[in-house]
Design a protein around this motif. Structure first.
Motif, short mmCIF file in Angstrom:
data_model
loop_
_atom_site.label_atom_id
_atom_site.label_comp_id
_atom_site.label_asym_id
_atom_site.label_seq_id
_atom_site.Cartn_x
_atom_site.Cartn_y
_atom_site.Cartn_z
N LEU A 136 0.81 -1.21 0.00
CA LEU A 136 0.00 0.00 0.00
C LEU A 136 0.85 1.26 0.00
O LEU A 136 1.70 1.44 0.87
CB LEU A 136 -0.91 0.02 1.23
CG LEU A 136 -1.80 -1.21 1.45
CD1 LEU A 136 -2.52 -1.09 2.78
CD2 LEU A 136 -2.80 -1.36 0.31
N ASP A 137 0.59 2.13 -0.99
CA ASP A 137 1.19 3.46 -0.96
C ASP A 137 0.50 4.25 0.15
O ASP A 137 -0.64 3.97 0.52
CB ASP A 137 0.98 4.13 -2.32
CG ASP A 137 1.72 5.45 -2.43
OD1 ASP A 137 2.70 5.65 -1.68
OD2 ASP A 137 1.34 6.28 -3.27
N PHE B 290 -5.87 -9.86 5.70
CA PHE B 290 -4.68 -9.98 4.87
C PHE B 290 -3.52 -9.25 5.53
O PHE B 290 -3.73 -8.36 6.36
CB PHE B 290 -4.93 -9.39 3.48
CG PHE B 290 -5.48 -7.98 3.53
CD1 PHE B 290 -4.64 -6.88 3.48
CD2 PHE B 290 -6.85 -7.76 3.65
CE1 PHE B 290 -5.14 -5.58 3.55
CE2 PHE B 290 -7.36 -6.47 3.72
CZ PHE B 290 -6.51 -5.38 3.67
N LYS B 291 -2.30 -9.62 5.18
CA LYS B 291 -1.13 -8.90 5.67
C LYS B 291 -0.90 -7.69 4.77
O LYS B 291 -1.39 -7.65 3.64
CB LYS B 291 0.08 -9.83 5.67
CG LYS B 291 -0.10 -11.07 6.53
CD LYS B 291 1.03 -12.06 6.33
CE LYS B 291 0.74 -13.37 7.04
NZ LYS B 291 1.79 -14.38 6.82
N PHE B 292 -0.16 -6.71 5.29
CA PHE B 292 0.06 -5.51 4.47
C PHE B 292 1.44 -4.93 4.76
O PHE B 292 2.01 -5.09 5.85
CB PHE B 292 -1.02 -4.47 4.74
CG PHE B 292 -1.20 -4.10 6.19
CD1 PHE B 292 -0.43 -3.12 6.78
CD2 PHE B 292 -2.14 -4.76 6.97
CE1 PHE B 292 -0.58 -2.79 8.11
CE2 PHE B 292 -2.31 -4.45 8.30
CZ PHE B 292 -1.52 -3.45 8.88
N VAL B 293 1.95 -4.25 3.75
CA VAL B 293 3.23 -3.54 3.86
C VAL B 293 3.01 -2.15 3.28
O VAL B 293 2.55 -2.01 2.14
CB VAL B 293 4.35 -4.25 3.08
CG1 VAL B 293 5.65 -3.44 3.16
CG2 VAL B 293 4.58 -5.66 3.61
N PHE B 294 3.33 -1.12 4.05
CA PHE B 294 3.24 0.25 3.55
C PHE B 294 4.51 0.60 2.77
O PHE B 294 5.62 0.21 3.16
CB PHE B 294 3.07 1.24 4.70
CG PHE B 294 1.68 1.25 5.27
CD1 PHE B 294 0.61 1.69 4.51
CD2 PHE B 294 1.44 0.83 6.57
CE1 PHE B 294 -0.67 1.70 5.03
CE2 PHE B 294 0.17 0.84 7.10
CZ PHE B 294 -0.90 1.27 6.33
N ILE B 295 4.33 1.33 1.69
CA ILE B 295 5.46 1.80 0.89
C ILE B 295 5.36 3.32 0.83
O ILE B 295 4.34 3.86 0.41
CB ILE B 295 5.44 1.19 -0.52
CG1 ILE B 295 5.51 -0.34 -0.43
CG2 ILE B 295 6.58 1.73 -1.35
CD1 ILE B 295 5.48 -1.05 -1.74
N THR B 296 6.40 4.00 1.29
CA THR B 296 6.33 5.46 1.39
C THR B 296 7.59 6.13 0.90
O THR B 296 8.69 5.62 1.05
CB THR B 296 6.07 5.89 2.86
OG1 THR B 296 6.13 7.32 2.95
CG2 THR B 296 7.13 5.29 3.79
N ALA B 297 7.41 7.30 0.30
CA ALA B 297 8.54 8.11 -0.15
C ALA B 297 8.96 9.09 0.93
O ALA B 297 9.96 9.79 0.79
CB ALA B 297 8.18 8.87 -1.43
N TYR B 298 8.19 9.16 2.02
CA TYR B 298 8.43 10.14 3.05
C TYR B 298 9.09 9.48 4.25
O TYR B 298 8.44 8.78 5.02
CB TYR B 298 7.12 10.81 3.47
CG TYR B 298 6.42 11.45 2.30
CD1 TYR B 298 6.73 12.76 1.92
CD2 TYR B 298 5.47 10.75 1.57
CE1 TYR B 298 6.09 13.34 0.84
CE2 TYR B 298 4.83 11.33 0.48
CZ TYR B 298 5.15 12.63 0.13
OH TYR B 298 4.53 13.20 -0.95
N ILE C 257 4.67 -2.46 12.52
CA ILE C 257 4.12 -2.55 11.17
C ILE C 257 5.25 -2.47 10.16
O ILE C 257 6.16 -1.64 10.28
CB ILE C 257 3.08 -1.43 10.93
CG1 ILE C 257 1.78 -1.80 11.65
CG2 ILE C 257 2.84 -1.20 9.46
CD1 ILE C 257 0.68 -0.78 11.49
N ASP C 258 5.17 -3.33 9.13
CA ASP C 258 6.22 -3.37 8.11
C ASP C 258 6.04 -2.22 7.11
O ASP C 258 4.91 -1.93 6.69
CB ASP C 258 6.19 -4.70 7.37
CG ASP C 258 6.59 -5.87 8.26
OD1 ASP C 258 7.54 -5.69 9.04
OD2 ASP C 258 5.96 -6.93 8.17
#
Length: 256
Positions: free
Chosen positions: A54-55, A75-83, A96-97
């Motif tokens: 997730l962005d 469901f499992k989740f992984v955050f993806i961030t540019a910040y 949290i991953d």
């Protein structure tokens, strides 16, 4: 095979992540992509993936908003961030991953390895609820921490932690409002995590909450006395730093 979806408003970012997953994580099968919160919710509802990447920032909301659409996160989740600074502390306190953009292959592989571990649905929901609580209060100074013992997942108020004590590769937590617990991480892990939240490692085996220090005795043997009358040793090289920290904490409370 682990099924996954990617939710990101940037097509280039989605394609880049897809390519990296194919190259470095062959056990991941991407079964769908979405470009915003609304389409992401529908995609996850329709496909029931094992994991969602997730962005954080999207046109119609955030990855957090997406998760809030589900009563139970299955469901499992992984955050993806540019910040780099955005909510990073809250991520860490909530276990949290997350992966920083641009995605590094090593970070991606590490995240996938964690996902491969058996994680109960209850744990996933505990993690997210702890994260939400921290974000609502102050992401720069999280109020809750998620701690994993051998038997359970414990959500604790940071302010209730009196001290932490090293025991080999484990850490024992002592609280004001519950029995002590043993957590399967090293004291260094928690030193790094809690040092900006009023904690100080006074000794290689002891990390203390400075708010619970009642007295600091430098002679004949250097130690602090906590509010519960426990005596905790202070290493020689930590004495001067501790003195300054306590002075800044309450100049009228401590006499040196």
């Amino acid at each position: 095979m682990i099924t996954a979806v990617i939710v990101d408003d940037e097509a280039l970012a989605r394609e880049s992540l897809l390519s990296m997953l194919k190259l470095f994580c062959p056990n991941i099968e991407v079964v769908g992509q979405a470009h915003d919160v609304q389409s992401g919710v529908k995609l996850i509802t329709d496909l029931s993936p094992d994991v969602a990447f997730l962005d954080i920032q999207m046109p119609d909301g955030s990855g957090f908003d997406l998760l809030m659409n589900f009563n139970r996160i299955t469901f499992k989740f992984v955050f993806i961030t540019a910040y780099q600074e955005y909510a990073i502390k809250a991520f860490k306190f909530s276990a949290i991953d997350y992966i920083l953009k641009p995605v590094d292959p090593t970070d991606l592989i590490n995240a996938i390895e964690k996902l491969s571990e058996t994680i109960r649905e209850e744990e996933t929901n505990h993690k997210f609820q702890t994260f939400v609580d921290n974000i609502k209060t102050n992401k720069n100074n999280p109020q809750k921490i998620l701690l994993k013992t051998l038997d359970e997942l414990v959500v604790a108020e940071v302010g209730s932690i009196v001290r932490c004590e090293s025991q080999s590769n484990y850490t024992i937590f002592y609280f004001t409002d519950r029995p002590k617990i043993m957590v399967s991480k090293t004291l260094k892990d928690f030193d790094d995590l809690l040092s900006d939240s009023g904690f100080f490692r006074v000794h290689q085996s002891h990390l203390i909450n400075l708010n619970f220090v009642k007295k600091y005795n430098r002679f004949p043997d250097s130690h602090v006395v906590l509010n519960n009358d426990e005596h905790i040793p202070v290493a020689v090289r930590k004495r001067d730093v501790l003195k300054e920290l306590l002075k800044n904490l309450d100049k009228n409370r401590f006499v040196f």
